[in-house]
Design a protein around this motif. Structure first.
Motif, PDB file in Angstrom:
ATOM      1  N   VAL A   1       0.847  -1.192   0.000  1.00 20.59           N
ATOM      2  CA  VAL A   1       0.000   0.000   0.000  1.00 20.59           C
ATOM      3  C   VAL A   1       0.883   1.241   0.000  1.00 20.59           C
ATOM      4  CG1 VAL A   1      -0.175   0.117   2.530  1.00 20.59           C
ATOM      5  CG2 VAL A   1      -2.017   1.062   1.148  1.00 20.59           C
ATOM      6  N   LYS A   2       0.369   2.300  -0.638  1.00 25.69           N
ATOM      7  CA  LYS A   2       1.001   3.619  -0.544  1.00 25.69           C
ATOM      8  C   LYS A   2       0.140   4.477   0.369  1.00 25.69           C
ATOM      9  CE  LYS A   2       3.117   3.523  -5.132  1.00 25.69           C
ATOM     10  NZ  LYS A   2       3.103   4.009  -6.522  1.00 25.69           N
ATOM     11  N   VAL A   3       0.763   5.160   1.291  1.00 25.91           N
ATOM     12  CA  VAL A   3      -0.016   6.005   2.204  1.00 25.91           C
ATOM     13  C   VAL A   3       0.626   7.388   2.286  1.00 25.91           C
ATOM     14  CG1 VAL A   3      -0.684   3.972   3.561  1.00 25.91           C
ATOM     15  CG2 VAL A   3       1.231   5.378   4.348  1.00 25.91           C
ATOM     16  N   GLN A   4      -0.210   8.370   2.493  1.00 27.99           N
ATOM     17  CA  GLN A   4       0.269   9.736   2.733  1.00 27.99           C
ATOM     18  C   GLN A   4      -0.829  10.486   3.473  1.00 27.99           C
ATOM     19  OE1 GLN A   4       1.710  11.872  -0.692  1.00 27.99           O
ATOM     20  NE2 GLN A   4       2.680  13.450   0.567  1.00 27.99           N
ATOM     21  N   GLY A   5      -0.415  11.298   4.433  1.00 28.39           N
ATOM     22  CA  GLY A   5      -1.383  12.019   5.249  1.00 28.39           C
ATOM     23  C   GLY A   5      -1.741  11.210   6.486  1.00 28.39           C
ATOM     24  N   GLU A   6      -2.909  11.470   7.012  1.00 30.16           N
ATOM     25  CA  GLU A   6      -3.336  10.853   8.269  1.00 30.16           C
ATOM     26  C   GLU A   6      -4.513   9.926   8.000  1.00 30.16           C
ATOM     27  OE1 GLU A   6      -3.644  13.636  11.472  1.00 30.16           O
ATOM     28  OE2 GLU A   6      -5.044  12.392  12.606  1.00 30.16           O
ATOM     29  N   PHE A   7      -4.433   8.705   8.524  1.00 32.39           N
ATOM     30  CA  PHE A   7      -5.530   7.752   8.385  1.00 32.39           C
ATOM     31  C   PHE A   7      -6.543   8.023   9.497  1.00 32.39           C
ATOM     32  CE2 PHE A   7      -7.017   3.141   7.981  1.00 32.39           C
ATOM     33  CZ  PHE A   7      -7.466   3.280   6.685  1.00 32.39           C
ATOM     34  N   THR A   8      -7.465   7.118   9.713  1.00 30.59           N
ATOM     35  CA  THR A   8      -8.435   7.277  10.805  1.00 30.59           C
ATOM     36  C   THR A   8      -7.975   6.457  12.003  1.00 30.59           C
ATOM     37  OG1 THR A   8      -9.682   5.443   9.841  1.00 30.59           O
ATOM     38  CG2 THR A   8     -10.394   7.660   9.279  1.00 30.59           C
ATOM     39  N   TRP A   9      -8.300   6.922  13.184  1.00 26.11           N
ATOM     40  CA  TRP A   9      -8.078   6.132  14.388  1.00 26.11           C
ATOM     41  C   TRP A   9      -8.970   4.895  14.319  1.00 26.11           C
ATOM     42  CZ3 TRP A   9      -4.696   6.513  18.362  1.00 26.11           C
ATOM     43  CH2 TRP A   9      -3.960   7.685  18.476  1.00 26.11           C
ATOM     44  N   HIS A  10      -8.369   3.741  14.580  1.00 26.37           N
ATOM     45  CA  HIS A  10      -9.162   2.511  14.556  1.00 26.37           C
ATOM     46  C   HIS A  10      -8.420   1.422  15.316  1.00 26.37           C
ATOM     47  CE1 HIS A  10      -6.233   1.810  11.369  1.00 26.37           C
ATOM     48  NE2 HIS A  10      -6.511   0.519  11.440  1.00 26.37           N
ATOM     49  N   SER A  11      -9.101   0.317  15.534  1.00 24.14           N
ATOM     50  CA  SER A  11      -8.439  -0.862  16.105  1.00 24.14           C
ATOM     51  C   SER A  11      -9.069  -2.093  15.479  1.00 24.14           C
ATOM     52  CB  SER A  11      -8.593  -0.892  17.627  1.00 24.14           C
ATOM     53  OG  SER A  11      -9.960  -0.999  17.973  1.00 24.14           O
TER      54      SER A  11
ATOM     55  N   CYS B   1      -3.379   5.106  14.741  1.00 30.24           N
ATOM     56  CA  CYS B   1      -3.639   6.002  13.615  1.00 30.24           C
ATOM     57  C   CYS B   1      -2.335   6.210  12.854  1.00 30.24           C
ATOM     58  CB  CYS B   1      -4.168   7.342  14.119  1.00 30.24           C
ATOM     59  SG  CYS B   1      -4.492   8.513  12.775  1.00 30.24           S
ATOM     60  N   PRO B   2      -2.190   5.573  11.691  1.00 35.26           N
ATOM     61  CA  PRO B   2      -0.965   5.750  10.896  1.00 35.26           C
ATOM     62  C   PRO B   2      -0.940   7.147  10.258  1.00 35.26           C
ATOM     63  CG  PRO B   2      -2.141   3.730  10.271  1.00 35.26           C
ATOM     64  CD  PRO B   2      -3.078   4.560  11.102  1.00 35.26           C
ATOM     65  N   VAL B   3       0.236   7.758  10.273  1.00 39.78           N
ATOM     66  CA  VAL B   3       0.417   9.099   9.721  1.00 39.78           C
ATOM     67  C   VAL B   3       1.715   9.121   8.911  1.00 39.78           C
ATOM     68  CG1 VAL B   3       0.687  11.551  10.245  1.00 39.78           C
ATOM     69  CG2 VAL B   3      -0.722  10.118  11.728  1.00 39.78           C
ATOM     70  N   ALA B   4       1.638   9.701   7.712  1.00 38.36           N
ATOM     71  CA  ALA B   4       2.824   9.804   6.855  1.00 38.36           C
ATOM     72  C   ALA B   4       2.918  11.227   6.315  1.00 38.36           C
ATOM     73  CB  ALA B   4       2.729   8.820   5.694  1.00 38.36           C
ATOM     74  N   ALA B   5       3.947  11.952   6.719  1.00 36.00           N
ATOM     75  CA  ALA B   5       4.110  13.333   6.245  1.00 36.00           C
ATOM     76  C   ALA B   5       4.361  13.333   4.739  1.00 36.00           C
ATOM     77  CB  ALA B   5       5.265  13.999   6.984  1.00 36.00           C
ATOM     78  N   GLU B   6       5.197  12.381   4.279  1.00 34.89           N
ATOM     79  CA  GLU B   6       5.419  12.194   2.838  1.00 34.89           C
ATOM     80  C   GLU B   6       5.009  10.770   2.479  1.00 34.89           C
ATOM     81  OE1 GLU B   6       9.413  13.313   1.892  1.00 34.89           O
ATOM     82  OE2 GLU B   6       9.093  15.385   2.549  1.00 34.89           O
ATOM     83  N   GLU B   7       4.938  10.471   1.181  1.00 30.23           N
ATOM     84  CA  GLU B   7       4.448   9.150   0.781  1.00 30.23           C
ATOM     85  C   GLU B   7       5.309   8.028   1.359  1.00 30.23           C
ATOM     86  OE1 GLU B   7       2.512   8.013  -3.221  1.00 30.23           O
ATOM     87  OE2 GLU B   7       4.559   7.268  -3.388  1.00 30.23           O
ATOM     88  N   VAL B   8       4.648   7.026   1.870  1.00 27.92           N
ATOM     89  CA  VAL B   8       5.298   5.848   2.446  1.00 27.92           C
ATOM     90  C   VAL B   8       4.772   4.604   1.733  1.00 27.92           C
ATOM     91  CG1 VAL B   8       5.548   4.474   4.555  1.00 27.92           C
ATOM     92  CG2 VAL B   8       5.588   6.968   4.695  1.00 27.92           C
ATOM     93  N   HIS B   9       5.684   3.670   1.471  1.00 27.70           N
ATOM     94  CA  HIS B   9       5.303   2.380   0.885  1.00 27.70           C
ATOM     95  C   HIS B   9       5.416   1.310   1.968  1.00 27.70           C
ATOM     96  CE1 HIS B   9       6.547   3.812  -3.436  1.00 27.70           C
ATOM     97  NE2 HIS B   9       5.671   4.599  -2.862  1.00 27.70           N
TER      98      HIS B   9
END
Lengths: 116, 116
Positions: free
Chosen positions: B33-43, B84-92
């Motif tokens: 997955v590619k992620v960037q920004g802030e996801f939602t809090w979850h469990s 809550c995963p957070v990525a300031a720049e794109e993360v793989h």
């Protein structure tokens, strides 16, 4: 709680074919291992066998074909499939197996998996 | 049967927070997955959540502390732990979850996991 650096864990040992447990996931061992040379032909009747190559190039021999797995590549040997990992030069791997799985497919000959 | 090249799989898409299934292991989905920004809090009430960073730097916020996960590092969020995963720049990332696990912890809001 902190992240697990795989290279740092790999730097703590030099022996081959002796997996170290670095984390757990739902009853599975997440392991790193250094391998070189040829392992033994074996299969796991009850589990798939996941190999992720971190460094080097691994050949996974199977009866029907070989698979070459390079850095950043993974391969899952399906359960029950006979395989023999071979590394011409040292290879660093991430492995996932259910906790307690013997690396040779046979508890009598398996390496003891240490936690690092 | 051939090895799965994670970078090649990641090169097939550009969207964020939408995991692609690249392999299976004992009923678990192995995903990139590619992620960037802030996801939602979850469990996830029923499963641990494994994150392996392939590129970039991920922060996993939890209620008690944050964990920073860099390239070649992994972290397992224990089941039931809010994060809550957070990525300031794109993360793989490479992710492992039991097949069918909603990425948001809630089937109503989860991304559909495609196979690539």
């Amino acid at each position: 709680m902190k992240a697990i650096n795989l290279a740092a864990k790999l730097a703590t040992f030099t022996d081959h074919w002796s997996p170290r447990i670095v984390a757990g996931y739902n009853g599975n061992d997440i392991m790193v291992v250094k391998v070189q040379g040829e392992f033994t032909w074996h299969s796991h009747a009850d589990t798939d066998d996941l190999f992720l190559v971190l460094k080097g190039s691994l050949t996974i021999r199977m009866r029907e074909s070989d698979v070459h797995v390079g850095p950043g590549e993974l391969f899952v040997v399906p359960k029950g499939v006979e395989h023999c990992p071979v590394a011409a030069e040292e290879v660093h791997l991430l492995l996932i197996e259910p906790a307690g799985t013997p690396n040779t497919g046979d508890a009598a000959t398996a390496a003891v998996k240490q936690r690092v």
